[in-house]
Motif scaffolding. Sequence first.
Motif, PDB file in Angstrom:
ATOM      1  N   SER A  11       0.841  -1.205   0.000  1.00 19.23           N
ATOM      2  CA  SER A  11       0.000   0.000   0.000  1.00 19.23           C
ATOM      3  C   SER A  11       0.876   1.255   0.000  1.00 19.23           C
ATOM      4  O   SER A  11       1.789   1.391   0.818  1.00 19.23           O
ATOM      5  CB  SER A  11      -0.933  -0.037   1.225  1.00 19.23           C
ATOM      6  OG  SER A  11      -0.810   1.124   2.017  1.00 19.23           O
ATOM      7  N   THR A  12       0.595   2.160  -0.925  1.00 20.71           N
ATOM      8  CA  THR A  12       1.427   3.368  -1.029  1.00 20.71           C
ATOM      9  C   THR A  12       1.373   4.179   0.276  1.00 20.71           C
ATOM     10  O   THR A  12       2.385   4.752   0.688  1.00 20.71           O
ATOM     11  CB  THR A  12       0.982   4.271  -2.200  1.00 20.71           C
ATOM     12  OG1 THR A  12      -0.410   4.514  -2.081  1.00 20.71           O
ATOM     13  CG2 THR A  12       1.306   3.658  -3.538  1.00 20.71           C
ATOM     14  N   CYS A  13       0.205   4.206   0.916  1.00 27.23           N
ATOM     15  CA  CYS A  13       0.089   5.007   2.141  1.00 27.23           C
ATOM     16  C   CYS A  13       0.886   4.373   3.273  1.00 27.23           C
ATOM     17  O   CYS A  13       1.428   5.084   4.131  1.00 27.23           O
ATOM     18  CB  CYS A  13      -1.378   5.174   2.528  1.00 27.23           C
ATOM     19  SG  CYS A  13      -2.331   5.998   1.245  1.00 27.23           S
ATOM     20  N   GLN A  45      -9.186  -4.958   6.349  1.00 30.99           N
ATOM     21  CA  GLN A  45      -9.325  -3.542   6.748  1.00 30.99           C
ATOM     22  C   GLN A  45     -10.770  -3.199   7.120  1.00 30.99           C
ATOM     23  O   GLN A  45     -11.033  -2.112   7.629  1.00 30.99           O
ATOM     24  CB  GLN A  45      -8.810  -2.625   5.619  1.00 30.99           C
ATOM     25  CG  GLN A  45      -9.666  -2.532   4.377  1.00 30.99           C
ATOM     26  CD  GLN A  45      -9.445  -3.686   3.400  1.00 30.99           C
ATOM     27  OE1 GLN A  45      -8.986  -4.752   3.761  1.00 30.99           O
ATOM     28  NE2 GLN A  45      -9.784  -3.470   2.130  1.00 30.99           N
ATOM     29  N   VAL A  58      -9.261   1.829   6.120  1.00 31.12           N
ATOM     30  CA  VAL A  58      -8.085   1.862   5.223  1.00 31.12           C
ATOM     31  C   VAL A  58      -6.816   1.743   6.072  1.00 31.12           C
ATOM     32  O   VAL A  58      -6.835   2.009   7.274  1.00 31.12           O
ATOM     33  CB  VAL A  58      -8.037   3.179   4.387  1.00 31.12           C
ATOM     34  CG1 VAL A  58      -9.169   3.226   3.377  1.00 31.12           C
ATOM     35  CG2 VAL A  58      -8.057   4.419   5.284  1.00 31.12           C
ATOM     36  N   VAL A  59      -5.734   1.324   5.423  1.00 25.89           N
ATOM     37  CA  VAL A  59      -4.415   1.342   6.078  1.00 25.89           C
ATOM     38  C   VAL A  59      -3.674   2.579   5.588  1.00 25.89           C
ATOM     39  O   VAL A  59      -3.956   3.057   4.484  1.00 25.89           O
ATOM     40  CB  VAL A  59      -3.591   0.068   5.742  1.00 25.89           C
ATOM     41  CG1 VAL A  59      -4.139  -1.127   6.470  1.00 25.89           C
ATOM     42  CG2 VAL A  59      -3.469  -0.172   4.246  1.00 25.89           C
ATOM     43  N   PRO A  60      -2.741   3.103   6.375  1.00 20.92           N
ATOM     44  CA  PRO A  60      -2.203   2.595   7.636  1.00 20.92           C
ATOM     45  C   PRO A  60      -2.896   3.205   8.851  1.00 20.92           C
ATOM     46  O   PRO A  60      -3.627   4.192   8.749  1.00 20.92           O
ATOM     47  CB  PRO A  60      -0.758   3.090   7.576  1.00 20.92           C
ATOM     48  CG  PRO A  60      -0.875   4.442   6.899  1.00 20.92           C
ATOM     49  CD  PRO A  60      -1.978   4.280   5.884  1.00 20.92           C
ATOM     50  N   GLU A  71      -4.514   8.472   9.003  1.00 23.02           N
ATOM     51  CA  GLU A  71      -4.243   9.366   7.865  1.00 23.02           C
ATOM     52  C   GLU A  71      -2.732   9.479   7.650  1.00 23.02           C
ATOM     53  O   GLU A  71      -2.022  10.132   8.438  1.00 23.02           O
ATOM     54  CB  GLU A  71      -4.864  10.755   8.037  1.00 23.02           C
ATOM     55  CG  GLU A  71      -6.352  10.791   7.734  1.00 23.02           C
ATOM     56  CD  GLU A  71      -6.658  10.418   6.281  1.00 23.02           C
ATOM     57  OE1 GLU A  71      -5.877  10.759   5.376  1.00 23.02           O
ATOM     58  OE2 GLU A  71      -7.677   9.754   6.064  1.00 23.02           O
ATOM     59  N   SER A  72      -2.263   8.895   6.557  1.00 23.29           N
ATOM     60  CA  SER A  72      -0.815   8.763   6.371  1.00 23.29           C
ATOM     61  C   SER A  72      -0.068  10.104   6.403  1.00 23.29           C
ATOM     62  O   SER A  72       1.008  10.194   6.991  1.00 23.29           O
ATOM     63  CB  SER A  72      -0.518   8.000   5.080  1.00 23.29           C
ATOM     64  OG  SER A  72      -1.111   8.627   3.978  1.00 23.29           O
ATOM     65  N   ARG A 115      -4.539   6.005  -7.808  1.00 25.46           N
ATOM     66  CA  ARG A 115      -5.536   4.938  -7.573  1.00 25.46           C
ATOM     67  C   ARG A 115      -6.131   4.429  -8.889  1.00 25.46           C
ATOM     68  O   ARG A 115      -6.529   3.271  -8.974  1.00 25.46           O
ATOM     69  CB  ARG A 115      -6.694   5.463  -6.717  1.00 25.46           C
ATOM     70  CG  ARG A 115      -6.359   5.472  -5.278  1.00 25.46           C
ATOM     71  CD  ARG A 115      -7.555   5.727  -4.385  1.00 25.46           C
ATOM     72  NE  ARG A 115      -7.006   6.202  -3.132  1.00 25.46           N
ATOM     73  CZ  ARG A 115      -7.164   7.417  -2.625  1.00 25.46           C
ATOM     74  NH1 ARG A 115      -7.938   8.293  -3.217  1.00 25.46           N
ATOM     75  NH2 ARG A 115      -6.591   7.752  -1.501  1.00 25.46           N
ATOM     76  N   PHE A 119      -6.015   0.456  -9.426  1.00 25.32           N
ATOM     77  CA  PHE A 119      -7.237  -0.362  -9.401  1.00 25.32           C
ATOM     78  C   PHE A 119      -7.482  -1.028 -10.751  1.00 25.32           C
ATOM     79  O   PHE A 119      -7.840  -2.193 -10.824  1.00 25.32           O
ATOM     80  CB  PHE A 119      -8.449   0.485  -8.984  1.00 25.32           C
ATOM     81  CG  PHE A 119      -8.597   0.572  -7.488  1.00 25.32           C
ATOM     82  CD1 PHE A 119      -7.743   1.358  -6.727  1.00 25.32           C
ATOM     83  CD2 PHE A 119      -9.563  -0.163  -6.823  1.00 25.32           C
ATOM     84  CE1 PHE A 119      -7.848   1.419  -5.330  1.00 25.32           C
ATOM     85  CE2 PHE A 119      -9.689  -0.112  -5.428  1.00 25.32           C
ATOM     86  CZ  PHE A 119      -8.830   0.679  -4.690  1.00 25.32           C
ATOM     87  N   ARG A 146     -15.016   4.706   0.374  1.00 18.26           N
ATOM     88  CA  ARG A 146     -14.789   4.568  -1.064  1.00 18.26           C
ATOM     89  C   ARG A 146     -15.988   4.038  -1.845  1.00 18.26           C
ATOM     90  O   ARG A 146     -15.817   3.583  -2.978  1.00 18.26           O
ATOM     91  CB  ARG A 146     -13.593   3.629  -1.303  1.00 18.26           C
ATOM     92  CG  ARG A 146     -12.289   4.097  -0.716  1.00 18.26           C
ATOM     93  CD  ARG A 146     -11.525   5.008  -1.698  1.00 18.26           C
ATOM     94  NE  ARG A 146     -10.661   5.938  -0.990  1.00 18.26           N
ATOM     95  CZ  ARG A 146      -9.498   5.612  -0.427  1.00 18.26           C
ATOM     96  NH1 ARG A 146      -9.042   4.391  -0.522  1.00 18.26           N
ATOM     97  NH2 ARG A 146      -8.779   6.519   0.201  1.00 18.26           N
ATOM     98  N   TYR A 150     -15.896   3.335  -5.895  1.00 19.12           N
ATOM     99  CA  TYR A 150     -16.138   2.030  -6.526  1.00 19.12           C
ATOM    100  C   TYR A 150     -17.277   2.124  -7.539  1.00 19.12           C
ATOM    101  O   TYR A 150     -17.229   1.526  -8.601  1.00 19.12           O
ATOM    102  CB  TYR A 150     -16.476   0.981  -5.457  1.00 19.12           C
ATOM    103  CG  TYR A 150     -15.256   0.248  -4.947  1.00 19.12           C
ATOM    104  CD1 TYR A 150     -14.288   0.909  -4.189  1.00 19.12           C
ATOM    105  CD2 TYR A 150     -15.059  -1.102  -5.214  1.00 19.12           C
ATOM    106  CE1 TYR A 150     -13.170   0.245  -3.718  1.00 19.12           C
ATOM    107  CE2 TYR A 150     -13.945  -1.780  -4.743  1.00 19.12           C
ATOM    108  CZ  TYR A 150     -13.006  -1.094  -3.997  1.00 19.12           C
ATOM    109  OH  TYR A 150     -11.889  -1.748  -3.539  1.00 19.12           O
TER     110      TYR A 150
HETATM  111  N1  LIG Z   1      -6.290   9.100   3.225  1.00 15.85           N
HETATM  112  C1  LIG Z   1      -5.886   7.796   3.698  1.00 15.85           C
HETATM  113  C2  LIG Z   1      -6.044   6.823   2.541  1.00 15.85           C
HETATM  114  C3  LIG Z   1      -5.552   5.445   2.892  1.00 15.85           C
HETATM  115  C4  LIG Z   1      -5.849   4.426   1.792  1.00 15.85           C
HETATM  116  O1  LIG Z   1      -6.556   4.696   0.828  1.00 15.85           O
HETATM  117  N2  LIG Z   1      -5.284   3.242   1.956  1.00 15.85           N
HETATM  118  C5  LIG Z   1      -5.503   2.193   0.984  1.00 15.85           C
HETATM  119  C6  LIG Z   1      -4.200   1.491   0.666  1.00 15.85           C
HETATM  120  S1  LIG Z   1      -3.018   2.633  -0.009  1.00 15.85           S
HETATM  121  C7  LIG Z   1      -6.481   1.182   1.542  1.00 15.85           C
HETATM  122  O2  LIG Z   1      -6.438   0.863   2.713  1.00 15.85           O
HETATM  123  N3  LIG Z   1      -7.374   0.664   0.716  1.00 15.85           N
HETATM  124  C8  LIG Z   1      -8.332  -0.277   1.145  1.00 15.85           C
HETATM  125  C9  LIG Z   1      -9.445  -0.439   0.171  1.00 15.85           C
HETATM  126  O3  LIG Z   1      -9.329   0.022  -0.954  1.00 15.85           O
HETATM  127  O4  LIG Z   1     -10.458  -1.057   0.552  1.00 15.85           O
HETATM  128  C10 LIG Z   1      -4.450   7.855   4.199  1.00 15.85           C
HETATM  129  O5  LIG Z   1      -3.665   8.605   3.619  1.00 15.85           O
HETATM  130  O6  LIG Z   1      -4.119   7.170   5.183  1.00 15.85           O
END
Ligand SMILES: N[C@@H](CCC(=O)N[C@@H](CS)C(=O)NCC(=O)O)C(=O)O
Length: 266
Positions: A11-13, A45, A58-60, A71-72, A115, A119, A146, A150
Amino acid sequence: MALELYQTPSSTCSQKVRLALAEKGLPQRGKDWLEHELNLGKFEQLEPDYLKLNPNGVVPTLLHGGAVIIESSVILEYLDEVFPQPPLVPADPVERARLRAWLRYGDEVPTAAVRVPSFTNVVVPMHFENADDEDFARHAERLPLRKQFYQRMTRQGFGAKDLEAALGQIRQTCERIEKAVGDRGGPWIMGEDYTLVEVQLTPLIDRMEDLGYAYVWESLPKMEDWWARIKARPSYGQAFYPGSRMSQRYGKYFRSAAELKEIRGF
Ligand SMILES: N[C@@H](CCC(=O)N[C@@H](CS)C(=O)NCC(=O)O)C(=O)O
Protein backbone atom coordinates in the motif's frame (compact mmCIF):
# COMPACT_ATOMS: atom_id res chain seq x y z
CA MET A 1 7.10 -1.98 21.68
CA ALA A 2 5.86 1.60 21.71
CA LEU A 3 5.23 1.86 17.96
CA GLU A 4 2.76 -0.39 16.18
CA LEU A 5 1.85 -0.06 12.53
CA TYR A 6 -1.20 -1.60 10.93
CA GLN A 7 -0.15 -1.76 7.35
CA THR A 8 0.00 -3.56 4.03
CA PRO A 9 3.39 -4.03 2.33
CA SER A 10 2.25 -2.87 -1.12
CA SER A 11 0.00 0.00 0.00
CA THR A 12 1.43 3.37 -1.03
CA CYS A 13 0.09 5.01 2.14
CA SER A 14 1.82 2.36 4.29
CA GLN A 15 5.02 2.76 2.26
CA LYS A 16 4.98 6.50 3.09
CA VAL A 17 4.96 5.75 6.80
CA ARG A 18 7.67 3.08 6.49
CA LEU A 19 9.82 5.55 4.59
CA ALA A 20 9.42 8.19 7.30
CA LEU A 21 10.25 5.62 9.99
CA ALA A 22 13.35 4.59 8.03
CA GLU A 23 14.46 8.21 7.64
CA LYS A 24 14.05 8.59 11.41
CA GLY A 25 16.34 5.62 11.99
CA LEU A 26 13.48 3.19 12.74
CA PRO A 27 13.53 0.98 9.66
CA GLN A 28 12.99 -2.53 10.96
CA ARG A 29 9.72 -4.38 11.28
CA GLY A 30 9.66 -6.44 14.46
CA LYS A 31 12.57 -4.50 15.98
CA ASP A 32 11.85 -0.77 15.74
CA TRP A 33 8.10 -1.15 15.36
CA LEU A 34 5.60 -3.92 15.67
CA GLU A 35 3.92 -4.85 12.44
CA HIS A 36 0.27 -5.83 12.07
CA GLU A 37 -0.05 -6.81 8.43
CA LEU A 38 -3.52 -6.50 6.97
CA ASN A 39 -4.48 -8.46 3.89
CA LEU A 40 -6.53 -6.03 1.82
CA GLY A 41 -7.39 -8.92 -0.54
CA LYS A 42 -9.21 -10.60 2.32
CA PHE A 43 -10.78 -7.24 3.27
CA GLU A 44 -9.21 -7.37 6.75
CA GLN A 45 -9.32 -3.54 6.75
CA LEU A 46 -13.10 -3.87 7.13
CA GLU A 47 -13.09 -6.19 10.15
CA PRO A 48 -15.00 -4.68 13.12
CA ASP A 49 -11.94 -4.67 15.42
CA TYR A 50 -9.87 -2.76 12.88
CA LEU A 51 -12.73 -0.32 12.18
CA LYS A 52 -12.64 0.58 15.88
CA LEU A 53 -9.09 1.86 15.31
CA ASN A 54 -9.61 3.30 11.86
CA PRO A 55 -13.29 3.96 11.06
CA ASN A 56 -12.32 4.78 7.47
CA GLY A 57 -11.46 1.12 6.83
CA VAL A 58 -8.08 1.86 5.22
CA VAL A 59 -4.41 1.34 6.08
CA PRO A 60 -2.20 2.59 7.64
CA THR A 61 -2.94 3.15 11.32
CA LEU A 62 -0.19 3.98 13.79
CA LEU A 63 -0.39 3.18 17.48
CA HIS A 64 2.06 5.08 19.66
CA GLY A 65 1.99 4.64 23.42
CA GLY A 66 -1.70 3.81 23.23
CA ALA A 67 -2.63 6.77 20.99
CA VAL A 68 -4.21 5.93 17.64
CA ILE A 69 -3.07 8.06 14.71
CA ILE A 70 -4.69 7.70 11.29
CA GLU A 71 -4.24 9.37 7.87
CA SER A 72 -0.82 8.76 6.37
CA SER A 73 0.11 12.44 5.83
CA VAL A 74 -0.95 13.23 9.39
CA ILE A 75 1.15 10.28 10.57
CA LEU A 76 4.16 11.75 8.72
CA GLU A 77 3.85 15.08 10.53
CA TYR A 78 3.23 13.31 13.84
CA LEU A 79 6.37 11.19 13.45
CA ASP A 80 8.40 14.28 12.67
CA GLU A 81 7.14 15.91 15.86
CA VAL A 82 7.74 12.99 18.19
CA PHE A 83 11.05 11.93 16.57
CA PRO A 84 12.52 15.33 15.69
CA GLN A 85 15.90 14.05 14.51
CA PRO A 86 16.73 14.24 11.70
CA PRO A 87 14.13 16.92 10.91
CA LEU A 88 11.99 16.30 7.82
CA VAL A 89 10.15 19.62 8.07
CA PRO A 90 11.83 23.05 7.75
CA ALA A 91 12.15 25.23 10.85
CA ASP A 92 11.09 28.46 9.13
CA PRO A 93 7.28 29.03 9.28
CA VAL A 94 7.03 30.20 5.66
CA GLU A 95 8.92 27.12 4.49
CA ARG A 96 6.70 24.94 6.67
CA ALA A 97 3.66 26.50 5.00
CA ARG A 98 5.18 25.67 1.59
CA LEU A 99 5.78 22.11 2.69
CA ARG A 100 2.18 21.75 3.89
CA ALA A 101 0.91 23.12 0.58
CA TRP A 102 2.88 20.37 -1.17
CA LEU A 103 1.41 17.76 1.20
CA ARG A 104 -2.14 18.95 0.48
CA TYR A 105 -1.46 18.91 -3.26
CA GLY A 106 0.06 15.43 -2.94
CA ASP A 107 -3.04 14.12 -1.19
CA GLU A 108 -5.50 15.82 -3.51
CA VAL A 109 -3.91 15.27 -6.92
CA PRO A 110 -1.30 12.50 -7.40
CA THR A 111 -2.53 10.26 -4.56
CA ALA A 112 -6.02 10.20 -6.04
CA ALA A 113 -4.65 9.84 -9.59
CA VAL A 114 -2.45 6.84 -8.75
CA ARG A 115 -5.54 4.94 -7.57
CA VAL A 116 -6.89 4.88 -11.13
CA PRO A 117 -4.17 2.69 -12.71
CA SER A 118 -3.62 0.78 -9.45
CA PHE A 119 -7.24 -0.36 -9.40
CA THR A 120 -7.59 -0.82 -13.16
CA ASN A 121 -4.36 -2.76 -13.63
CA VAL A 122 -4.30 -4.85 -10.44
CA VAL A 123 -7.13 -4.55 -7.90
CA VAL A 124 -9.98 -5.07 -10.36
CA PRO A 125 -8.41 -8.10 -12.12
CA MET A 126 -7.71 -9.59 -8.70
CA HIS A 127 -11.08 -9.12 -7.02
CA PHE A 128 -13.85 -8.11 -9.30
CA GLU A 129 -13.52 -9.20 -12.90
CA ASN A 130 -15.08 -12.53 -12.08
CA ALA A 131 -17.47 -11.22 -9.45
CA ASP A 132 -21.06 -10.53 -10.41
CA ASP A 133 -22.69 -7.10 -10.23
CA GLU A 134 -24.41 -7.91 -6.95
CA ASP A 135 -21.19 -9.00 -5.21
CA PHE A 136 -19.49 -5.86 -6.45
CA ALA A 137 -22.34 -3.61 -5.30
CA ARG A 138 -22.40 -5.35 -1.91
CA HIS A 139 -18.67 -4.82 -1.47
CA ALA A 140 -18.95 -1.11 -2.40
CA GLU A 141 -21.70 -0.71 0.21
CA ARG A 142 -19.32 -1.94 2.94
CA LEU A 143 -16.69 0.74 2.29
CA PRO A 144 -16.84 3.65 4.73
CA LEU A 145 -14.81 5.94 2.48
CA ARG A 146 -14.79 4.57 -1.06
CA LYS A 147 -18.33 3.55 -1.95
CA GLN A 148 -18.76 6.29 -4.56
CA PHE A 149 -15.25 5.69 -5.88
CA TYR A 150 -16.14 2.03 -6.53
CA GLN A 151 -19.44 2.98 -8.11
CA ARG A 152 -17.68 5.38 -10.48
CA MET A 153 -15.05 2.79 -11.30
CA THR A 154 -17.48 -0.14 -11.94
CA ARG A 155 -16.31 -3.74 -11.70
CA GLN A 156 -14.54 -3.48 -15.10
CA GLY A 157 -12.17 -0.84 -13.75
CA PHE A 158 -11.74 2.68 -15.06
CA GLY A 159 -11.91 3.41 -18.78
CA ALA A 160 -9.54 5.16 -21.18
CA LYS A 161 -10.71 8.69 -20.36
CA ASP A 162 -10.21 8.31 -16.61
CA LEU A 163 -6.80 6.74 -17.12
CA GLU A 164 -5.75 9.54 -19.45
CA ALA A 165 -6.89 12.16 -16.92
CA ALA A 166 -4.99 10.39 -14.12
CA LEU A 167 -1.80 10.20 -16.20
CA GLY A 168 -2.21 13.93 -16.91
CA GLN A 169 -2.31 14.61 -13.17
CA ILE A 170 0.82 12.53 -12.60
CA ARG A 171 2.55 14.40 -15.41
CA GLN A 172 1.59 17.69 -13.74
CA THR A 173 3.08 16.46 -10.45
CA CYS A 174 6.32 15.50 -12.21
CA GLU A 175 6.49 18.88 -13.96
CA ARG A 176 6.04 20.61 -10.59
CA ILE A 177 8.88 18.52 -9.14
CA GLU A 178 11.07 19.46 -12.14
CA LYS A 179 10.32 23.14 -11.62
CA ALA A 180 10.76 23.08 -7.82
CA VAL A 181 14.11 21.30 -8.02
CA GLY A 182 15.22 23.81 -10.68
CA ASP A 183 13.91 26.96 -9.00
CA ARG A 184 15.21 26.08 -5.55
CA GLY A 185 18.56 24.82 -6.75
CA GLY A 186 17.98 21.23 -5.60
CA PRO A 187 18.83 18.60 -4.83
CA TRP A 188 15.36 18.27 -3.23
CA ILE A 189 11.94 19.80 -3.79
CA MET A 190 12.25 22.23 -0.87
CA GLY A 191 15.89 22.99 -1.71
CA GLU A 192 18.85 21.68 0.26
CA ASP A 193 16.98 19.34 2.57
CA TYR A 194 15.14 16.09 1.96
CA THR A 195 11.70 16.56 3.58
CA LEU A 196 8.29 14.97 4.05
CA VAL A 197 7.44 16.10 0.52
CA GLU A 198 9.86 13.48 -0.82
CA VAL A 199 8.48 10.94 1.66
CA GLN A 200 4.95 11.57 0.46
CA LEU A 201 5.66 11.48 -3.27
CA THR A 202 8.10 8.55 -3.37
CA PRO A 203 5.55 5.70 -3.11
CA LEU A 204 3.39 7.34 -5.77
CA ILE A 205 6.21 7.62 -8.29
CA ASP A 206 7.38 4.14 -7.35
CA ARG A 207 3.91 2.72 -8.00
CA MET A 208 3.74 4.39 -11.41
CA GLU A 209 7.16 2.99 -12.28
CA ASP A 210 6.18 -0.47 -11.02
CA LEU A 211 3.07 -0.41 -13.21
CA GLY A 212 5.12 0.57 -16.26
CA TYR A 213 4.10 4.22 -16.56
CA ALA A 214 7.57 5.76 -16.13
CA TYR A 215 7.20 7.19 -19.65
CA VAL A 216 4.96 9.85 -18.05
CA TRP A 217 8.06 11.70 -16.78
CA GLU A 218 10.10 11.41 -19.95
CA SER A 219 11.99 14.60 -20.85
CA LEU A 220 12.04 15.91 -17.27
CA PRO A 221 15.76 15.50 -16.50
CA LYS A 222 15.79 17.21 -13.11
CA MET A 223 12.89 15.10 -11.94
CA GLU A 224 14.64 11.94 -13.20
CA ASP A 225 17.82 12.88 -11.29
CA TRP A 226 15.74 13.62 -8.20
CA TRP A 227 14.17 10.17 -8.52
CA ALA A 228 17.60 8.52 -8.86
CA ARG A 229 18.76 10.35 -5.71
CA ILE A 230 15.75 9.12 -3.76
CA LYS A 231 16.41 5.54 -4.80
CA ALA A 232 20.03 5.83 -3.69
CA ARG A 233 19.04 6.61 -0.09
CA PRO A 234 19.17 3.70 2.39
CA SER A 235 15.59 4.48 3.48
CA TYR A 236 14.29 3.59 0.02
CA GLY A 237 15.55 -0.01 0.16
CA GLN A 238 14.39 -0.33 3.76
CA ALA A 239 10.85 0.83 3.07
CA PHE A 240 10.47 -0.99 -0.25
CA TYR A 241 11.72 -4.35 0.92
CA PRO A 242 11.49 -7.38 -1.42
CA GLY A 243 7.89 -8.39 -1.96
CA SER A 244 6.45 -4.98 -1.17
CA ARG A 245 5.58 -3.94 -4.72
CA MET A 246 2.40 -4.84 -6.57
CA SER A 247 4.37 -6.49 -9.39
CA GLN A 248 6.09 -8.79 -6.88
CA ARG A 249 2.99 -9.47 -4.84
CA TYR A 250 0.10 -9.98 -7.17
CA GLY A 251 1.68 -12.17 -9.88
CA LYS A 252 -0.92 -13.31 -12.37
CA TYR A 253 -3.32 -10.49 -11.52
CA PHE A 254 -0.78 -7.77 -12.18
CA ARG A 255 -1.17 -6.02 -15.53
CA SER A 256 1.54 -3.64 -16.59
CA ALA A 257 0.71 -0.56 -18.67
CA ALA A 258 1.76 -2.51 -21.81
CA GLU A 259 -0.38 -5.55 -20.90
CA LEU A 260 -3.41 -3.39 -20.18
CA LYS A 261 -3.00 -1.77 -23.58
CA GLU A 262 -2.92 -5.17 -25.24
CA ILE A 263 -5.97 -6.44 -23.37
CA ARG A 264 -8.16 -3.33 -23.30
CA GLY A 265 -6.69 -1.12 -25.99
CA PHE A 266 -5.67 1.84 -23.77
N1 LIG B 1 -6.29 9.10 3.23
C1 LIG B 1 -5.89 7.80 3.70
C2 LIG B 1 -6.04 6.82 2.54
C3 LIG B 1 -5.55 5.44 2.89
C4 LIG B 1 -5.85 4.43 1.79
O1 LIG B 1 -6.56 4.70 0.83
N2 LIG B 1 -5.28 3.24 1.96
C5 LIG B 1 -5.50 2.19 0.98
C6 LIG B 1 -4.20 1.49 0.67
S1 LIG B 1 -3.02 2.63 -0.01
C7 LIG B 1 -6.48 1.18 1.54
O2 LIG B 1 -6.44 0.86 2.71
N3 LIG B 1 -7.37 0.66 0.72
C8 LIG B 1 -8.33 -0.28 1.14
C9 LIG B 1 -9.44 -0.44 0.17
O3 LIG B 1 -9.33 0.02 -0.95
O4 LIG B 1 -10.46 -1.06 0.55
C10 LIG B 1 -4.45 7.86 4.20
O5 LIG B 1 -3.67 8.61 3.62
O6 LIG B 1 -4.12 7.17 5.18
